[in-house]
Write an enzyme that holds these catalytic residues in place. Sequence first.
Site, PDB file in Angstrom:
ATOM      1  N   ARG A  37       0.824  -1.211   0.000  1.00  0.00           N
ATOM      2  CA  ARG A  37       0.000   0.000   0.000  1.00  0.00           C
ATOM      3  C   ARG A  37       0.860   1.263   0.000  1.00  0.00           C
ATOM      4  NH1 ARG A  37      -5.217  -1.317   4.000  1.00  0.00           N
ATOM      5  NH2 ARG A  37      -6.527  -2.151   2.331  1.00  0.00           N
ATOM      6  N   LYS A 197     -17.979 -18.131   2.181  1.00  0.00           N
ATOM      7  CA  LYS A 197     -19.387 -18.046   2.534  1.00  0.00           C
ATOM      8  C   LYS A 197     -20.252 -17.284   1.551  1.00  0.00           C
ATOM      9  CE  LYS A 197     -18.903 -18.347   7.515  1.00  0.00           C
ATOM     10  NZ  LYS A 197     -18.994 -17.564   8.735  1.00  0.00           N
ATOM     11  N   GLY A 354      -8.402  -8.846  -0.018  1.00  0.00           N
ATOM     12  CA  GLY A 354      -7.214  -9.302   0.690  1.00  0.00           C
ATOM     13  C   GLY A 354      -6.698 -10.674   0.271  1.00  0.00           C
ATOM     14  N   GLY A 377     -12.563  -4.362   1.949  1.00  0.00           N
ATOM     15  CA  GLY A 377     -13.982  -4.024   2.083  1.00  0.00           C
ATOM     16  C   GLY A 377     -14.473  -3.083   0.991  1.00  0.00           C
TER      17      GLY A 377
HETATM   18  C1  3PG Z   1      -8.643  -1.534   5.142  1.00  0.00           C
HETATM   19  O1  3PG Z   1      -7.567  -1.830   5.655  1.00  0.00           O
HETATM   20  O2  3PG Z   1      -9.337  -2.351   4.522  1.00  0.00           O
HETATM   21  C2  3PG Z   1      -9.083  -0.112   5.181  1.00  0.00           C
HETATM   22  O3  3PG Z   1      -8.054   0.704   5.612  1.00  0.00           O
HETATM   23  C3  3PG Z   1     -10.317   0.059   6.016  1.00  0.00           C
HETATM   24  O4  3PG Z   1     -10.079  -0.278   7.358  1.00  0.00           O
HETATM   25  P1  3PG Z   1     -11.328  -0.497   8.315  1.00  0.00           P
HETATM   26  O5  3PG Z   1     -12.000  -1.765   7.827  1.00  0.00           O
HETATM   27  O6  3PG Z   1     -10.786  -0.611   9.705  1.00  0.00           O
HETATM   28  O7  3PG Z   1     -12.249   0.684   8.153  1.00  0.00           O
END
Ligand code: 3PG
Length: 397
Positions: A37, A197, A354, A377
């Site tokens: 990142r 899932k 991820g 996310g």
């Molecule tokens: C992540 O690492 O996916 C983002 O920085 C968001 O982090 P968070 O899910 O703690 O908001």
Amino acid sequence: MPQFRTLDDADLKNKRVLLRIDLNVPTENGKVTDTTRIERIAPTITEIADKGGKAVILAHFGRPKGRDPKESLKPVAAEVARVIARPVGFADDCIGPEAEAAVEAMKSGDILCLENTRFHQGEEKNDPAFVAELAKLGDIWVSDAFSAAHRAHASTEGLGHKLPAYAGRTMQAELDALSKALEHPKKPVIAIVGGAKVSTKLELLENLVSKVDALVIGGAMANTFLLAQGIRVGKSLAERDMTDTALRILEKAEGAGCAVILPVDAVVACRFEAHAPSQSYGIDAIPGDGMILDIGPQSIERVKAAMDDAATLVWNGPFGAFELPPFDRGTVAAARHAAELTSAGRLVSVAGGGDTVAALNAAGVSDRFTYVSTAGGAFLEWMEGKPLPGVEVLRIK
Ligand code: 3PG
Ligand code: MG
């Protein structure tokens, strides 16, 4: 008409640039273990500095409840300095007298990192008073944190209403790649969705079947779909209470003309561990005491053939228990094929999430995909078709 203002549109000289980046990087004992990142956002930081701006970095780290030295950004800021090979100052707070003095002392071209924005409750609450405190420190706001853009927080969204807002280079590249993958893709489009899932990827599957021409379902999620079709999956991981949902998704796919590709064979073992003895079986002959840990050779060939027919690929989630060799074979074979088609100019390939990034890295193909997003996310929410607050605020109205 461009949809977003970028650094090309900003006058940076001597400006205090509040630069929101994602420094939520993996660490172990206070040491950064993966700098992906940081490497991605490095060009934005140096461009701002090189154009005479004062780069004031804002970021969160972890999910602290209040101030917590274990979740200080200080060691991460040091890693940023190492990656960009320039000095990066640090202030122990992101608002208040200390932050103000540190910003005040900056000269054109300087870089400063402020402490974890989540040390203040106002960050996650997107509290206008906290936004105003942050806004005091900058003349413009540049967001380069796509991976945090699903959060409507003060530094990821609120500031965009207070200061002139621009997309940084990583945000720009991410939005460009995502638009090519689902919003304005070259057709036909194929999606691969893996993972454990159905319940966590329900909205994503429902959105995809109405957008793509073919959907490959992999991972333990596929077992739930197989069960729903009356296929016995032995002791495989599956969500037995989600079979109705699986059938509904299959119906929706049929109505939308989306071909759903499920495994036709599988690699089966008796234990969930690396190098457990295993064998391939046709999908209607899975032994009762066996566990499906990967797609089988015929399924791999089908996935490859489906990719050959596609012009665009969007991928989230590995096929099998890819972290346990040799059950990474299906994922690796599919990933290599996608990389080859991409290199040959026959496929636009976009992947994210991820586990997906880890799997593509392990297969050694990340740099041959058109784009690999480091977002977790945020990538999922984008695939679900949801507007991301941190992206919406950047749109030129
Ligand atoms: C992540 O690492 O996916 C983002 O920085 C968001 O982090 P968070 O899910 O703690 O908001
Ligand atoms: Mg996260």
